[in-house]
Motif scaffolding. Structure first.
Motif, PDB file in Angstrom:
ATOM      1  N   THR A  96       0.846  -1.193   0.000  1.00  0.00           N
ATOM      2  CA  THR A  96       0.000   0.000   0.000  1.00  0.00           C
ATOM      3  C   THR A  96       0.876   1.235   0.000  1.00  0.00           C
ATOM      4  O   THR A  96       2.029   1.184   0.414  1.00  0.00           O
ATOM      5  CB  THR A  96      -0.939   0.020   1.232  1.00  0.00           C
ATOM      6  OG1 THR A  96      -1.895   1.062   1.096  1.00  0.00           O
ATOM      7  CG2 THR A  96      -0.178   0.258   2.525  1.00  0.00           C
ATOM      8  N   THR A  98       0.567   5.679   0.738  1.00  0.00           N
ATOM      9  CA  THR A  98      -0.224   6.835   1.128  1.00  0.00           C
ATOM     10  C   THR A  98       0.679   8.055   0.949  1.00  0.00           C
ATOM     11  O   THR A  98       1.872   7.903   0.679  1.00  0.00           O
ATOM     12  CB  THR A  98      -0.658   6.742   2.615  1.00  0.00           C
ATOM     13  OG1 THR A  98       0.495   6.964   3.435  1.00  0.00           O
ATOM     14  CG2 THR A  98      -1.274   5.398   2.953  1.00  0.00           C
ATOM     15  N   GLY A 101       3.744   7.507   3.254  1.00  0.00           N
ATOM     16  CA  GLY A 101       4.720   6.440   3.106  1.00  0.00           C
ATOM     17  C   GLY A 101       4.160   5.242   2.368  1.00  0.00           C
ATOM     18  O   GLY A 101       3.176   5.357   1.638  1.00  0.00           O
ATOM     19  N   ALA A 102       4.802   4.097   2.577  1.00  0.00           N
ATOM     20  CA  ALA A 102       4.394   2.883   1.861  1.00  0.00           C
ATOM     21  C   ALA A 102       4.750   1.665   2.693  1.00  0.00           C
ATOM     22  O   ALA A 102       5.656   1.712   3.532  1.00  0.00           O
ATOM     23  CB  ALA A 102       5.097   2.821   0.508  1.00  0.00           C
ATOM     24  N   ILE A 103       4.028   0.585   2.442  1.00  0.00           N
ATOM     25  CA  ILE A 103       4.300  -0.683   3.124  1.00  0.00           C
ATOM     26  C   ILE A 103       4.730  -1.713   2.089  1.00  0.00           C
ATOM     27  O   ILE A 103       4.113  -1.846   1.029  1.00  0.00           O
ATOM     28  CB  ILE A 103       3.053  -1.159   3.895  1.00  0.00           C
ATOM     29  CG1 ILE A 103       2.769  -0.182   5.048  1.00  0.00           C
ATOM     30  CG2 ILE A 103       3.237  -2.572   4.415  1.00  0.00           C
ATOM     31  CD1 ILE A 103       1.571  -0.535   5.893  1.00  0.00           C
ATOM     32  N   VAL A 121       7.931  -0.795   6.691  1.00  0.00           N
ATOM     33  CA  VAL A 121       7.175   0.445   6.501  1.00  0.00           C
ATOM     34  C   VAL A 121       8.175   1.542   6.154  1.00  0.00           C
ATOM     35  O   VAL A 121       9.161   1.740   6.873  1.00  0.00           O
ATOM     36  CB  VAL A 121       6.396   0.841   7.777  1.00  0.00           C
ATOM     37  CG1 VAL A 121       5.635   2.145   7.546  1.00  0.00           C
ATOM     38  CG2 VAL A 121       5.433  -0.261   8.198  1.00  0.00           C
ATOM     39  N   PHE A 122       7.934   2.213   5.057  1.00  0.00           N
ATOM     40  CA  PHE A 122       8.785   3.331   4.655  1.00  0.00           C
ATOM     41  C   PHE A 122       8.009   4.628   4.824  1.00  0.00           C
ATOM     42  O   PHE A 122       6.805   4.681   4.585  1.00  0.00           O
ATOM     43  CB  PHE A 122       9.205   3.192   3.180  1.00  0.00           C
ATOM     44  CG  PHE A 122      10.155   2.053   2.947  1.00  0.00           C
ATOM     45  CD1 PHE A 122      11.520   2.236   3.090  1.00  0.00           C
ATOM     46  CD2 PHE A 122       9.688   0.789   2.603  1.00  0.00           C
ATOM     47  CE1 PHE A 122      12.399   1.183   2.896  1.00  0.00           C
ATOM     48  CE2 PHE A 122      10.561  -0.274   2.407  1.00  0.00           C
ATOM     49  CZ  PHE A 122      11.919  -0.066   2.548  1.00  0.00           C
ATOM     50  N   GLY A 123       8.719   5.658   5.227  1.00  0.00           N
ATOM     51  CA  GLY A 123       8.091   6.972   5.330  1.00  0.00           C
ATOM     52  C   GLY A 123       8.769   7.925   4.363  1.00  0.00           C
ATOM     53  O   GLY A 123       9.941   7.741   4.010  1.00  0.00           O
TER      54      GLY A 123
ATOM     55  N   ILE B  41       4.340   6.800  12.505  1.00  0.00           N
ATOM     56  CA  ILE B  41       4.451   5.878  11.369  1.00  0.00           C
ATOM     57  C   ILE B  41       3.658   4.598  11.626  1.00  0.00           C
ATOM     58  O   ILE B  41       3.261   3.906  10.691  1.00  0.00           O
ATOM     59  CB  ILE B  41       5.931   5.558  11.053  1.00  0.00           C
ATOM     60  CG1 ILE B  41       6.080   5.030   9.622  1.00  0.00           C
ATOM     61  CG2 ILE B  41       6.531   4.622  12.069  1.00  0.00           C
ATOM     62  CD1 ILE B  41       5.827   6.042   8.546  1.00  0.00           C
ATOM     63  N   LEU B  44       0.241   4.206   9.850  1.00  0.00           N
ATOM     64  CA  LEU B  44       0.210   3.691   8.477  1.00  0.00           C
ATOM     65  C   LEU B  44       0.072   2.170   8.505  1.00  0.00           C
ATOM     66  O   LEU B  44      -0.715   1.580   7.758  1.00  0.00           O
ATOM     67  CB  LEU B  44       1.510   4.115   7.757  1.00  0.00           C
ATOM     68  CG  LEU B  44       1.703   3.667   6.316  1.00  0.00           C
ATOM     69  CD1 LEU B  44       0.567   4.156   5.437  1.00  0.00           C
ATOM     70  CD2 LEU B  44       3.025   4.203   5.777  1.00  0.00           C
ATOM     71  N   ASP B  45       0.828   1.563   9.399  1.00  0.00           N
ATOM     72  CA  ASP B  45       0.799   0.106   9.550  1.00  0.00           C
ATOM     73  C   ASP B  45      -0.578  -0.355  10.073  1.00  0.00           C
ATOM     74  O   ASP B  45      -1.196  -1.278   9.521  1.00  0.00           O
ATOM     75  CB  ASP B  45       1.912  -0.278  10.547  1.00  0.00           C
ATOM     76  CG  ASP B  45       2.395  -1.705  10.362  1.00  0.00           C
ATOM     77  OD1 ASP B  45       1.920  -2.371   9.431  1.00  0.00           O
ATOM     78  OD2 ASP B  45       3.250  -2.141  11.158  1.00  0.00           O
ATOM     79  N   MET B  47      -3.410   1.232   9.970  1.00  0.00           N
ATOM     80  CA  MET B  47      -4.428   1.520   8.953  1.00  0.00           C
ATOM     81  C   MET B  47      -4.459   0.408   7.903  1.00  0.00           C
ATOM     82  O   MET B  47      -5.523  -0.087   7.538  1.00  0.00           O
ATOM     83  CB  MET B  47      -4.059   2.853   8.295  1.00  0.00           C
ATOM     84  CG  MET B  47      -5.180   3.598   7.678  1.00  0.00           C
ATOM     85  SD  MET B  47      -4.626   5.284   7.314  1.00  0.00           S
ATOM     86  CE  MET B  47      -3.695   5.027   5.832  1.00  0.00           C
ATOM     87  N   HIS B  48      -3.274   0.005   7.464  1.00  0.00           N
ATOM     88  CA  HIS B  48      -3.188  -1.034   6.430  1.00  0.00           C
ATOM     89  C   HIS B  48      -3.734  -2.365   6.945  1.00  0.00           C
ATOM     90  O   HIS B  48      -4.472  -3.061   6.232  1.00  0.00           O
ATOM     91  CB  HIS B  48      -1.717  -1.183   6.002  1.00  0.00           C
ATOM     92  CG  HIS B  48      -1.493  -2.265   5.006  1.00  0.00           C
ATOM     93  ND1 HIS B  48      -2.119  -2.294   3.777  1.00  0.00           N
ATOM     94  CD2 HIS B  48      -0.727  -3.389   5.054  1.00  0.00           C
ATOM     95  CE1 HIS B  48      -1.737  -3.373   3.116  1.00  0.00           C
ATOM     96  NE2 HIS B  48      -0.900  -4.043   3.864  1.00  0.00           N
TER      97      HIS B  48
END
Lengths: 189, 133
Positions: A96, A98, A101-103, A121-123, B41, B44-45, B47-48
């Motif tokens: 995913t 946003t 960031g991204a997963i 998880v990247f920001g 951060i 984000l995790d 939420m996913h």
């Protein structure tokens, strides 16, 4: 020693997935220091290899115009040790993304054996850091060429994809000014 | 078939346990930041994981409505105005804002959401059909 923990990309589909390989060699110093007397490749460097694979997948997705940082290792499960002579295949798949960031879902395979599962998880560096140059575009592009990224980079539709224009321009200027040596000149320049 | 409240709580609990690895057990009244140690951060995790588990679509504003909390109409001198609190209530019907209303200082908003609020968020989103608002 350089902080490269992948040797080459073998697949790179923009915004979807990247696959790299890492060949473990007895000549690497850290293998001797991790468990003295029992040479194994440190699991932390497998995380780093997948972070490099996944981080570049995320960075390429945004045209390398935003700075990407590894923010969190959500999961790291190791099923097998990696030892000198092994060839690890790292696969990073975008789960995913946003604006923040991204997963990435990552795996490491030793031949057909699932060696590790690592989710990251990247920001994106916050806006206050935007505009601060984190690397020289020509240097960065030279490194990506060493990884063979642009030999395999393609769009989701299967079309070859070039490096971003600003990097090509910086590379051209560097070559013309003699800053980049012949040994890292791009093959098609 | 929509999951029951118990199923939602159990799944949310598992997600928080896995993503935050808190020192203390997850309780309905635990706040995500203060009690469970979530960092920005982590959202984000979380939420996913919620999206995957419940087939939902969420966005960052569901957790922290930036637009309201940076609007001068709703925030003055570091405090959320009555109109701001009303806007938050409308936007986040799943959040218990009763204690925040007593001291609507902006700094208090960060550590507002509890595990129970997160469960209510899931119920609310499922009732809306799973889409982000």
């Amino acid at each position: 020693m350089r902080w490269y923990h992948i040797d080459r990309f073998v697949e790179f589909v923009s915004g979807q997935r990247a696959v790299s390989i890492k060949t473990v060699s007895l000549t690497e110093d850290h293998i001797h220091d991790y468990w003295p007397g029992y040479p194994i490749f440190p699991s932390t460097l497998i995380v780093e290899g997948l972070a490099q694979t996944g981080g570049l997948l995320v960075g390429e997705m945004v045209g390398f115009e935003r700075c990407v940082i590894l923010a969190k290792v959500s999961r790291a499960t190791f099923h097998e040790l990696a030892v000198p002579g092994d060839r690890l295949t790292y696969t990073a798949t975008l789960e995913t993304q946003t604006p923040e960031g991204a997963i990435i879902k990552g795996t490491s395979h030793k031949d057909d054996i699932l060696q590790a599962e690592i989710n990251l998880v990247f920001g994106f560096i916050p806006e206050r850091m935007e505009g601060v140059q984190q690397f020289y575009p020509a240097d960065f592009l030279a490194t990506m060429r060493k990884f063979g990224m642009f030999d395999v980079l393609q769009t989701p539709e299967g079309e070859p994809k070039l490096p971003p224009a600003f990097m090509l321009e910086a590379e051209k200027e560097a070559l013309e000014s003699g800053i980049l040596g012949d040994e890292i000149a791009p093959p098609s320049a | 078939m929509a999951p029951s409240s118990e199923e939602i709580y159990k799944t949310v609990n598992e997600i928080l346990d896995e993503t935050l690895v808190p020192d203390d057990p997850v309780k309905p009244e635990s706040t995500l930041l203060g009690d469970l140690g979530a960092e920005s951060i982590d959202f984000l995790d979380i939420m996913h994981q919620l999206e995957k588990s419940f087939d939902l679509s969420l966005n960052r504003e569901d957790f922290y409505p930036d637009d309201i909390l940076t609007d001068e109409q709703f925030v003055q001198e570091g405090r959320v105005t009555d109109a701001g609190v009303a806007a938050l209530k409308e936007r986040m019907p799943y959040a218990d804002l009763s204690s925040f209303e007593n001291d609507p200082s902006l700094k208090n908003f960060g550590d507002l959401l509890t595990v129970q609020d997160l469960c209510q968020m899931v119920v609310h989103k499922l009732a809306l059909g799973g889409d982000a608002e």
